[in-house]
Design a protein around this motif. Structure first.
Motif, PDB file in Angstrom:
ATOM      1  N   ILE A 275       0.834  -1.192   0.000  1.00 35.46           N
ATOM      2  CA  ILE A 275       0.000   0.000   0.000  1.00 35.46           C
ATOM      3  C   ILE A 275       0.874   1.249   0.000  1.00 35.46           C
ATOM      4  N   PHE A 276       1.932   1.240   0.844  1.00 31.50           N
ATOM      5  CA  PHE A 276       2.810   2.400   0.905  1.00 31.50           C
ATOM      6  C   PHE A 276       3.451   2.668  -0.449  1.00 31.50           C
ATOM      7  N   SER A 277       3.959   1.618  -1.114  1.00 33.87           N
ATOM      8  CA  SER A 277       4.584   1.822  -2.424  1.00 33.87           C
ATOM      9  C   SER A 277       3.542   2.261  -3.441  1.00 33.87           C
ATOM     10  N   GLY A 278       2.318   1.794  -3.278  1.00 34.12           N
ATOM     11  CA  GLY A 278       1.231   2.242  -4.145  1.00 34.12           C
ATOM     12  C   GLY A 278       0.965   3.721  -3.963  1.00 34.12           C
ATOM     13  N   PHE A 279       0.945   4.176  -2.706  1.00 31.79           N
ATOM     14  CA  PHE A 279       0.759   5.604  -2.421  1.00 31.79           C
ATOM     15  C   PHE A 279       1.876   6.422  -3.063  1.00 31.79           C
ATOM     16  N   ALA A 280       3.101   5.968  -2.865  1.00 31.06           N
ATOM     17  CA  ALA A 280       4.245   6.692  -3.420  1.00 31.06           C
ATOM     18  C   ALA A 280       4.153   6.763  -4.935  1.00 31.06           C
ATOM     19  N   LEU A 281       3.788   5.670  -5.566  1.00 34.60           N
ATOM     20  CA  LEU A 281       3.650   5.619  -7.006  1.00 34.60           C
ATOM     21  C   LEU A 281       2.557   6.562  -7.476  1.00 34.60           C
ATOM     22  N   ILE A 282       1.444   6.558  -6.791  1.00 38.46           N
ATOM     23  CA  ILE A 282       0.321   7.414  -7.172  1.00 38.46           C
ATOM     24  C   ILE A 282       0.699   8.883  -7.037  1.00 38.46           C
TER      25      ILE A 282
ATOM     26  N   GLU B 270     -10.002   3.127   0.354  1.00 35.21           N
ATOM     27  CA  GLU B 270     -10.261   3.386  -1.063  1.00 35.21           C
ATOM     28  C   GLU B 270      -8.952   3.361  -1.860  1.00 35.21           C
ATOM     29  N   MET B 271      -7.909   3.917  -1.260  1.00 32.11           N
ATOM     30  CA  MET B 271      -6.614   3.953  -1.932  1.00 32.11           C
ATOM     31  C   MET B 271      -6.062   2.537  -2.118  1.00 32.11           C
ATOM     32  N   SER B 272      -6.203   1.706  -1.088  1.00 30.91           N
ATOM     33  CA  SER B 272      -5.743   0.328  -1.166  1.00 30.91           C
ATOM     34  C   SER B 272      -6.462  -0.407  -2.288  1.00 30.91           C
ATOM     35  N   SER B 273      -7.750  -0.243  -2.356  1.00 26.06           N
ATOM     36  CA  SER B 273      -8.551  -0.876  -3.409  1.00 26.06           C
ATOM     37  C   SER B 273      -8.137  -0.353  -4.780  1.00 26.06           C
ATOM     38  N   PHE B 274      -7.922   0.958  -4.863  1.00 24.12           N
ATOM     39  CA  PHE B 274      -7.515   1.574  -6.117  1.00 24.12           C
ATOM     40  C   PHE B 274      -6.183   1.006  -6.603  1.00 24.12           C
ATOM     41  N   VAL B 275      -5.223   0.876  -5.690  1.00 26.47           N
ATOM     42  CA  VAL B 275      -3.894   0.351  -6.043  1.00 26.47           C
ATOM     43  C   VAL B 275      -4.017  -1.069  -6.579  1.00 26.47           C
ATOM     44  N   GLU B 276      -4.809  -1.896  -5.917  1.00 16.24           N
ATOM     45  CA  GLU B 276      -4.984  -3.285  -6.371  1.00 16.24           C
ATOM     46  C   GLU B 276      -5.619  -3.338  -7.753  1.00 16.24           C
TER      47      GLU B 276
END
Length: 191
Positions: free
Chosen positions: A2-9, A44-50
């Motif tokens: 999730i953290f890497s997803g946030f950083a990527l986003i 929502e962010m976690s779901s979005f990343v997946e």
């Protein structure tokens, strides 16, 4: 994840806000509204990343920042590094070339451990106005190596005579190698 997803986003959002261009200057259309990302909660962010992982990964790869080490790794992969060598860090450049951290942002430097044969030098300037200074320094370094080898090692002198300093964008490179032509092609392929 999730953290890497946030950083990527957030990096995508930054790129998108800065013109939405990737590194080959083509428009990159994202299948989502970047402004909506800021309003998402963590679930929502976690779901979005997946749901968007493949799009996010491809966008990230397309916008990867080039480093001197990327080029050096390719030179190594093609078998053009000396068998035994030392690696210089940015802090070493002041002692070897008189170039400080105020001039060189990043580097990849490999020198034959014998001290007088192959040298692969890739420097990234801190700013465009430092490129000429770095180029002049490496040209003077090359001339010094030629003078040193002129009467000492005819084979190495012949190699040095074929070498020159190359500039591409904010990168300055010098390849002292019998394979300098092939190494220059690898270097050029990144620009």
């Amino acid at each position: 994840m999730i953290f890497s997803g946030f950083a990527l986003i957030f990096s995508i959002a930054a790129c998108s806000k800065s013109g939405g261009k990737n590194n080959d200057n083509t428009d990159e259309t994202l299948p989502f509204d970047v402004d909506e990302l800021a309003t998402m909660n963590s679930e929502e962010m976690s779901s979005f990343v997946e749901e968007n992982s493949s799009v996010l990964e491809s966008f990230s790869e397309a916008n990867k920042v080039l480093t001197p080490q990327d080029i050096m790794d390719d030179i190594d992969k093609n078998g053009y590094l000396p068998d035994e060598y030392i690696t210089l860090k940015r802090a070493d450049l002041l002692d070897y070339f008189g170039l400080g951290a105020d001039v060189v942002r990043d580097c990849a430097v490999v020198m034959d451990s014998s001290g007088y044969k192959d040298e692969i030098i890739i420097l990234k300037a801190t700013a465009d106005f430092n490129v000429d200074s770095i180029k002049e320094t490496l040209e003077n370094y090359l001339e010094g190596k030629k003078e040193e080898m002129r009467d000492y090692d005819a084979t190495q002198y012949a190699i040095l005579e074929k070498c020159s300093v190359t500039v591409k964008d904010d990168y300055v490179a010098l390849f002292i190698s019998e394979h300098q032509k092939e190494i220059n092609k690898i270097f050029d392929s990144y620009f």
